[in-house]
Design an enzyme around this catalytic site. Structure first.
Site, mmCIF file in Angstrom:
data_model
loop_
_atom_site.group_PDB
_atom_site.id
_atom_site.type_symbol
_atom_site.label_atom_id
_atom_site.label_comp_id
_atom_site.label_asym_id
_atom_site.label_seq_id
_atom_site.Cartn_x
_atom_site.Cartn_y
_atom_site.Cartn_z
ATOM 1 N N ASP A 143 0.866 -1.177 0.000
ATOM 2 C CA ASP A 143 0.000 0.000 0.000
ATOM 3 C C ASP A 143 0.908 1.234 0.000
ATOM 4 O O ASP A 143 1.385 1.650 -1.054
ATOM 5 C CB ASP A 143 -0.898 -0.109 1.245
ATOM 6 C CG ASP A 143 -1.944 0.972 1.358
ATOM 7 O OD1 ASP A 143 -2.318 1.559 0.340
ATOM 8 O OD2 ASP A 143 -2.402 1.251 2.481
ATOM 9 N N PHE A 164 -10.173 0.114 -0.159
ATOM 10 C CA PHE A 164 -9.817 -0.770 0.936
ATOM 11 C C PHE A 164 -10.403 -2.141 0.651
ATOM 12 O O PHE A 164 -11.617 -2.292 0.521
ATOM 13 C CB PHE A 164 -10.318 -0.244 2.287
ATOM 14 C CG PHE A 164 -9.699 -0.985 3.424
ATOM 15 C CD1 PHE A 164 -8.437 -0.664 3.881
ATOM 16 C CD2 PHE A 164 -10.368 -2.048 4.020
ATOM 17 C CE1 PHE A 164 -7.841 -1.373 4.912
ATOM 18 C CE2 PHE A 164 -9.781 -2.761 5.054
ATOM 19 C CZ PHE A 164 -8.516 -2.425 5.497
ATOM 20 N N ARG A 220 -11.063 -12.414 6.556
ATOM 21 C CA ARG A 220 -9.857 -13.065 6.012
ATOM 22 C C ARG A 220 -10.186 -14.365 5.288
ATOM 23 O O ARG A 220 -9.459 -14.806 4.409
ATOM 24 C CB ARG A 220 -8.870 -13.391 7.141
ATOM 25 C CG ARG A 220 -8.226 -12.192 7.789
ATOM 26 C CD ARG A 220 -7.044 -12.637 8.648
ATOM 27 N NE ARG A 220 -6.627 -11.634 9.604
ATOM 28 C CZ ARG A 220 -5.807 -10.616 9.336
ATOM 29 N NH1 ARG A 220 -5.330 -10.458 8.125
ATOM 30 N NH2 ARG A 220 -5.472 -9.761 10.278
HETATM 31 P P1 IMP Z 1 1.816 -0.488 3.816
HETATM 32 O O1 IMP Z 1 2.868 -0.522 4.882
HETATM 33 O O2 IMP Z 1 1.101 0.832 3.795
HETATM 34 O O3 IMP Z 1 2.323 -0.876 2.450
HETATM 35 O O4 IMP Z 1 0.685 -1.485 4.246
HETATM 36 C C1 IMP Z 1 0.889 -2.804 4.259
HETATM 37 C C2 IMP Z 1 -0.093 -3.519 5.162
HETATM 38 O O5 IMP Z 1 -1.288 -2.781 5.431
HETATM 39 C C3 IMP Z 1 -0.524 -4.755 4.428
HETATM 40 O O6 IMP Z 1 0.353 -5.826 4.680
HETATM 41 C C4 IMP Z 1 -1.922 -4.973 4.967
HETATM 42 O O7 IMP Z 1 -1.869 -5.764 6.124
HETATM 43 C C5 IMP Z 1 -2.425 -3.582 5.319
HETATM 44 N N1 IMP Z 1 -3.292 -3.051 4.245
HETATM 45 C C6 IMP Z 1 -3.010 -2.099 3.356
HETATM 46 N N2 IMP Z 1 -4.034 -1.861 2.516
HETATM 47 C C7 IMP Z 1 -5.003 -2.724 2.883
HETATM 48 C C8 IMP Z 1 -6.329 -2.990 2.379
HETATM 49 O O8 IMP Z 1 -6.831 -2.406 1.393
HETATM 50 N N3 IMP Z 1 -7.011 -3.960 3.027
HETATM 51 C C9 IMP Z 1 -6.524 -4.654 4.084
HETATM 52 N N4 IMP Z 1 -5.296 -4.439 4.573
HETATM 53 C C10 IMP Z 1 -4.531 -3.477 3.992
#
Ligand code: IMP
Length: 176
Positions: free
Chosen positions: A102, A151, A164
Site C-alpha cells: 500500500d 480498501f 480473512r
Molecule cells: P503499507 O505498509 O502501507 O504498504 O501497508 C501494508 C499492510 O497494510 C498490508 O500488509 C496490509 O496488512 C495492510 N493493508 C493495506 N491496505 C489494505 C487494504 O486495502 N485492506 C486490508 N489491509 C490493507
C-alpha cells in the site's frame, strides 16, 4: 448471526489463474536452488499457502508478523515486529510473500530488517499493489494484481480482524 456479502473485486478463479503464472515464473527463476519463503502474517497466509503449492522447488517456510494498521483502514505510520522468523537467512535465497503493498512502509521496513542478515538474494511476491498510495517505492518481483485506491478485504486481508476467510478479494459495500 449477521450476514455479509462484500462485492467481488478479484474472483477466486482469477486468483487461481494468476497464481499458476507466478508459480511458474518463480520455479524458472530459481531452478535447482532452495528457497526460503517468508510469509508475512497475518494477511499473506492464504496467498502464501496457495502460491507455494505452485512452486516446484524445495522450500523452507518461515513466518514473520508485522503490524502497522490498527483496527481501522489507515496506517499508523509505524511498523512493529510482532514475531520474527526462526532461523538464519544468511547466504539463502529469500522470497518474501506479502498480501498487499500500500504505502510501501511495511515492505521497506522488512527489507531493511532482512538485508542486514545477508541473504544471498531477497525478492518480493505480493498479491496486490495500490500504486496511487505508494510512498516508499519497492520492487515487487512477482505481482498478482494492481488495484485502485480501495480498501480491500478477503483472501487473507482483513478489516478489524474479519473477512480473512473469503476465497476472493472484495470491497465492502454499503450493506456491510
Ligand atoms: P503499507 O505498509 O502501507 O504498504 O501497508 C501494508 C499492510 O497494510 C498490508 O500488509 C496490509 O496488512 C495492510 N493493508 C493495506 N491496505 C489494505 C487494504 O486495502 N485492506 C486490508 N489491509 C490493507
Amino acid at each position: 448471526m449477521e450476514s455479509y456479502s462484500p462485492d467481488v473485486l478479484i474472483s477466486e478463479e482469477d486468483i487461481a489463474l494468476r497464481l499458476e503464472d507466478l508459480g511458474r515464473a518463480i520455479t524458472e527463476d530459481y531452478q535447482g536452488q532452495e528457497l526460503v519463503v517468508i510469509c508475512v502474517l497475518k494477511g499473506a497466509f492464504m496467498f502464501c499457502s496457495d502460491l507455494i503449492k505452485k512452486i516446484e522447488l524445495p522450500i523452507k517456510l518461515e513466518f514473520i508478523s508485522l503490524s502497522s494498521y490498527g483496527d481501522g483502514t489507515s496506517s499508523s505510520g509505524n511498523v512493529v515486529l510482532d514475531m520474527d522468523i526462526s532461523s538464519s537467512i544468511a547466504g539463502k535465497n529469500v522470497l518474501v510473500i506479502e498480501d498487499i503493498v500500500d504505502t510501501g512502509l511495511t515492505i521497506k521496513t522488512l527489507n531493511e530488517m532482512l538485508l542486514v542478515r545477508k541473504p544471498k538474494s531477497l525478492k518480493l511476491a505480493s498479491l496486490l499493489f495500490k500504486p496511487s498510495r505508494n510512498e516508499h517505492p519497492a520492487k515487487i518481483d512477482y505481482l498478482g494484481f494492481e488495484i485502485e485506491d480501495k480498501f480491500v478485504i478477503g483472501y487473507g486481508l482483513d478489516y478489524a480482524g474479519r473477512y480473512r476467510e473469503l476465497p476472493y478479494v472484495g470491497v465492502l459495500n454499503a450493506g456491510n
